[in-house]
Design a protein around this motif. Structure first.
Motif, PDB file in Angstrom:
ATOM      1  N   ALA A 119      -0.902  -5.404   5.434  1.00  0.00           N
ATOM      2  CA  ALA A 119      -1.597  -6.405   5.796  1.00  0.00           C
ATOM      3  C   ALA A 119      -2.477  -6.999   5.036  1.00  0.00           C
ATOM      4  N   PRO A 120      -1.937  -7.397   3.997  1.00  0.00           N
ATOM      5  CA  PRO A 120      -3.063  -7.815   3.035  1.00  0.00           C
ATOM      6  C   PRO A 120      -3.975  -8.930   3.314  1.00  0.00           C
ATOM      7  N   GLU A 121      -3.812  -9.855   4.543  1.00  0.00           N
ATOM      8  CA  GLU A 121      -4.817 -10.482   4.897  1.00  0.00           C
ATOM      9  C   GLU A 121      -5.831  -9.763   5.535  1.00  0.00           C
ATOM     10  N   HIS A 122      -5.930  -8.865   5.974  1.00  0.00           N
ATOM     11  CA  HIS A 122      -6.933  -7.866   6.596  1.00  0.00           C
ATOM     12  C   HIS A 122      -7.205  -6.495   5.648  1.00  0.00           C
ATOM     13  N   GLY A 123      -6.902  -6.672   4.347  1.00  0.00           N
ATOM     14  CA  GLY A 123      -7.333  -5.624   3.357  1.00  0.00           C
ATOM     15  C   GLY A 123      -6.267  -4.513   3.567  1.00  0.00           C
ATOM     16  N   ARG A 124      -5.418  -4.400   4.053  1.00  0.00           N
ATOM     17  CA  ARG A 124      -4.447  -3.177   4.011  1.00  0.00           C
ATOM     18  C   ARG A 124      -3.316  -3.410   3.040  1.00  0.00           C
ATOM     19  N   THR A 125      -3.527  -2.839   1.913  1.00  0.00           N
ATOM     20  CA  THR A 125      -2.307  -2.849   0.912  1.00  0.00           C
ATOM     21  C   THR A 125      -1.934  -1.273   0.652  1.00  0.00           C
ATOM     22  N   VAL A 126      -0.638  -1.317   0.011  1.00  0.00           N
ATOM     23  CA  VAL A 126       0.136   0.057  -0.374  1.00  0.00           C
ATOM     24  C   VAL A 126       0.463  -0.197  -1.807  1.00  0.00           C
ATOM     25  N   TYR A 127       0.110   0.877  -2.522  1.00  0.00           N
ATOM     26  CA  TYR A 127       0.298   0.766  -3.998  1.00  0.00           C
ATOM     27  C   TYR A 127       0.658   2.448  -4.341  1.00  0.00           C
ATOM     28  N   GLY A 129       2.701   4.218  -2.968  1.00  0.00           N
ATOM     29  CA  GLY A 129       2.724   4.719  -1.496  1.00  0.00           C
ATOM     30  C   GLY A 129       1.554   5.262  -0.848  1.00  0.00           C
ATOM     31  N   HIS A 130       0.302   4.761  -1.327  1.00  0.00           N
ATOM     32  CA  HIS A 130      -1.003   5.059  -0.930  1.00  0.00           C
ATOM     33  C   HIS A 130      -1.354   3.842  -0.236  1.00  0.00           C
ATOM     34  N   LEU A 131      -1.876   4.130   0.911  1.00  0.00           N
ATOM     35  CA  LEU A 131      -2.650   2.988   1.707  1.00  0.00           C
ATOM     36  C   LEU A 131      -3.777   2.961   1.441  1.00  0.00           C
ATOM     37  N   PHE A 132      -4.323   1.669   1.288  1.00  0.00           N
ATOM     38  CA  PHE A 132      -5.621   1.115   1.127  1.00  0.00           C
ATOM     39  C   PHE A 132      -6.250   0.319   2.068  1.00  0.00           C
ATOM     40  N   VAL A 133      -7.549   0.744   2.437  1.00  0.00           N
ATOM     41  CA  VAL A 133      -8.303  -0.301   3.288  1.00  0.00           C
ATOM     42  C   VAL A 133      -9.427  -0.915   2.583  1.00  0.00           C
ATOM     43  N   GLY A 134      -9.153  -2.132   2.156  1.00  0.00           N
ATOM     44  CA  GLY A 134     -10.021  -2.880   1.277  1.00  0.00           C
ATOM     45  C   GLY A 134      -9.614  -2.141  -0.127  1.00  0.00           C
ATOM     46  N   ASP A 135     -10.842  -1.554  -0.762  1.00  0.00           N
ATOM     47  CA  ASP A 135     -10.641  -0.995  -2.143  1.00  0.00           C
ATOM     48  C   ASP A 135     -10.950   0.431  -1.971  1.00  0.00           C
ATOM     49  N   ARG A 136     -10.587   0.925  -0.513  1.00  0.00           N
ATOM     50  CA  ARG A 136     -10.732   2.475  -0.626  1.00  0.00           C
ATOM     51  C   ARG A 136      -9.414   2.901   0.053  1.00  0.00           C
ATOM     52  N   ASP A 201       5.856  -0.639  -1.560  1.00  0.00           N
ATOM     53  CA  ASP A 201       4.569  -1.045  -2.102  1.00  0.00           C
ATOM     54  C   ASP A 201       4.325  -2.614  -1.740  1.00  0.00           C
ATOM     55  N   ALA A 202       3.170  -3.042  -1.302  1.00  0.00           N
ATOM     56  CA  ALA A 202       2.944  -4.373  -1.057  1.00  0.00           C
ATOM     57  C   ALA A 202       1.388  -4.706  -1.237  1.00  0.00           C
ATOM     58  N   LEU A 203       0.981  -5.605  -2.154  1.00  0.00           N
ATOM     59  CA  LEU A 203      -0.371  -5.824  -2.509  1.00  0.00           C
ATOM     60  C   LEU A 203      -0.861  -7.136  -2.172  1.00  0.00           C
ATOM     61  N   ASP A 204       0.151  -8.306  -1.793  1.00  0.00           N
ATOM     62  CA  ASP A 204      -0.275  -9.737  -1.396  1.00  0.00           C
ATOM     63  C   ASP A 204       0.954 -10.293  -0.510  1.00  0.00           C
ATOM     64  N   ASP A 205       0.929 -11.303   0.164  1.00  0.00           N
ATOM     65  CA  ASP A 205       1.934 -12.027   0.850  1.00  0.00           C
ATOM     66  C   ASP A 205       3.162 -12.307   0.083  1.00  0.00           C
ATOM     67  N   GLY A 206       3.059 -12.597  -1.067  1.00  0.00           N
ATOM     68  CA  GLY A 206       4.217 -12.730  -1.798  1.00  0.00           C
ATOM     69  C   GLY A 206       5.040 -11.485  -1.882  1.00  0.00           C
ATOM     70  N   LEU A 218      19.121  -5.768   7.636  1.00  0.00           N
ATOM     71  CA  LEU A 218      18.881  -4.672   8.348  1.00  0.00           C
ATOM     72  C   LEU A 218      18.603  -4.859   9.596  1.00  0.00           C
ATOM     73  N   PRO A 219      19.199  -3.996  10.466  1.00  0.00           N
ATOM     74  CA  PRO A 219      19.021  -4.087  12.057  1.00  0.00           C
ATOM     75  C   PRO A 219      17.702  -3.882  12.570  1.00  0.00           C
ATOM     76  N   VAL A 220      16.973  -2.976  11.657  1.00  0.00           N
ATOM     77  CA  VAL A 220      15.593  -2.511  12.189  1.00  0.00           C
ATOM     78  C   VAL A 220      15.024  -2.252  10.915  1.00  0.00           C
ATOM     79  N   ILE A 221      13.668  -3.040  10.982  1.00  0.00           N
ATOM     80  CA  ILE A 221      12.409  -2.899  10.197  1.00  0.00           C
ATOM     81  C   ILE A 221      11.303  -2.347  10.846  1.00  0.00           C
ATOM     82  N   THR A 222      10.462  -1.686  10.046  1.00  0.00           N
ATOM     83  CA  THR A 222       9.181  -1.312  10.725  1.00  0.00           C
ATOM     84  C   THR A 222       7.958  -1.799   9.704  1.00  0.00           C
ATOM     85  N   GLY A 223       6.874  -2.002  10.440  1.00  0.00           N
ATOM     86  CA  GLY A 223       5.794  -2.191   9.566  1.00  0.00           C
ATOM     87  C   GLY A 223       4.854  -2.850  10.569  1.00  0.00           C
ATOM     88  N   ALA A 224       3.679  -3.417   9.629  1.00  0.00           N
ATOM     89  CA  ALA A 224       2.636  -3.753  10.737  1.00  0.00           C
ATOM     90  C   ALA A 224       2.844  -5.499  10.743  1.00  0.00           C
TER      91      ALA A 224
END
Length: 407
Positions: A119-127, A129-136, A201-206, A218-224
């Motif tokens: 959820a990049p707008e809330h600072g949650r990114t995945v790189y 396979g690792h989940l980041f909250v802001g820069d942590r 992985d996802a770093l931004d809305d793009g 896909l009939p089922v997708i999962t996420g925030a």
């Protein structure tokens, strides 16, 4: 016409977050609290979100409740399902994300789905396979100390791998940046290798837009809520925006109820304490509920906004008191409504679930957002009552104050 998307959310604030994202994407959206009953009538809508309270209950119960909602949605003509969980992947090694995702994908016949809590707008990114909250990393964020679901491992492939017997793999950022066709090809390869879950992985809305296009079949997708919003925008392309105008917020006294112990909520509570009369619930006190209700009745008669809270930093929390405090805040909410409160702001997912249940709310019209991902809800059972259900980690520091000042 049947809804184009149905969503099962694992808590009430998560349900409001994803409902706001879908509405923002251009889909008319209905939010239902709790499992729909046989008499539940679904109005004409593009998307329907069913918010459950399954994040921290036993995995078997979470699976049964989620499957029941899936069956109800299927009966409403919904053929595409979104399983929404928190952008910080709140869970334990026993679940409930893995077991619920297992059940929903198996029921749909889908051999593979994606896992995308970004959820990049809330600072949650995945790189990688690792989940980041802001820069942590997630494991270095305040979520490490969550009282119910402490997140000490940021590797989502590893975390989900402990919750499911199925294979979990990664679609790396370089593939996502190569576009939807590249992601689709990667998913086809993983499917051939009997991988059930593809962490993306996802770093931004793009990046989310790319993943949404790659998974459109896909009939089922999962996420925030981030991926849900991207999927909603894809589904709404070419559609005329519809639905009635958002009703105005009711006028009257407002109450803040804070149960989350997240760092964001603690900052919000500290600011609100300086701006409105406040009462802290302490689990060790005798007559916990009676004292709180007495204070509320006295103050709400003289003030137009008050706060009752149990939020506290880690060193001040009482082990095993979470449910007791949730029920106390729920009792305060019910009494506040009886006393004429017309706006109730709630901080915390578990607290929101307890409050909504105590108020007997089963559905709501999704209104304007007080902050990104935090919409006002105009309840269908109480037409003059507005709820703001805030995830513990969401919102700017002054949200609890400004929400009650909104026109």
């Amino acid at each position: 016409m049947s809804p184009v998307l149905g969503c099962v959310a694992d808590d009430y604030t998560g349900g409001t977050d994803v409902a706001a994202a879908l509405r923002r994407s251009g889909l008319r959206t209905v939010l239902i609290f709790g499992a729909p009953g046989p008499a539940t009538v679904l109005p004409d809508t593009d998307a329907v979100v069913v918010a459950l309270k399954t994040r921290s209950i036993p995995a078997g119960e979470a699976v049964a409740a989620s499957l029941a909602v899936r069956q109800w949605l299927h009966g409403q003509g919904v053929r595409r399902l979104y399983f929404k969980y928190c952008s910080t992947f709140d869970s334990t090694d026993e679940g409930n994300i893995g077991p619920v995702a297992d059940a929903l994908t198996q029921a749909s016949g889908a051999p593979l789905t994606v896992v995308c809590p970004a959820a990049p707008e809330h600072g949650r990114t995945v790189y990688q396979g690792h989940l980041f909250v802001g820069d942590r990393l997630l494991s270095e964020s305040p979520m490490r100390h969550h009282p119910l679901t402490p997140m000490t491992d940021p590797d989502l492939v590893r975390v989900l791998g402990r919750q499911t017997p199925h294979r979990v793999a990664l679609v790396a950022h370089r593939t996502v940046r190569s576009g939807a066709e590249a992601v689709r090809a990667a998913l086809d390869t993983l499917r051939a290798q009997d991988v059930r879950y593809a962490v993306t992985d996802a770093l931004d809305d793009g990046d989310l837009d790319v993943i949404a296009r790659a998974t459109a079949d896909l009939p089922v997708i999962t996420g925030a809520a981030g991926l849900a919003g991207a999927a909603g925008a894809l589904a709404s392309a070419g559609r005329e925006p519809g639905g009635p105008a958002v009703p105005a917020l009711p006028q009257g006294p407002g109450v803040v109820l804070a149960g989350s112990c997240s760092a964001a909520t603690l900052e919000q509570v500290a600011l609100a304490r300086r701006r409105m009369p406040s009462y802290r619930l302490r689990p060790e006190q005798d007559g916990l509920v009676e004292e709180a209700l007495g204070w509320l009745e006295d103050r709400l008669a003289a003030e137009d906004r008050v706060m009752v809270y149990s939020s506290a930093p880690p060193e001040e929390r009482s082990p095993g008191s979470a449910e007791l405090l949730e029920q106390a805040l729920a009792a305060v909410a019910a009494r506040a409504a009886q006393l004429g409160a017309r706006r109730i702001v709630v901080a915390g997912g578990e607290t929101s679930g307890a409050v909504v249940n105590a108020l007997g709310v089963t559905g709501a019209v999704v209104g304007a957002e007080a902050d990104r991902g935090v919409p006002w809800l105009l309840t269908t059972g109480h037409p003059s009552l507005a709820l703001l259900l805030k995830s513990g980690n969401f919102g700017r520091p002054d949200l609890l104050v400004t929400a009650l000042e909104a026109s």
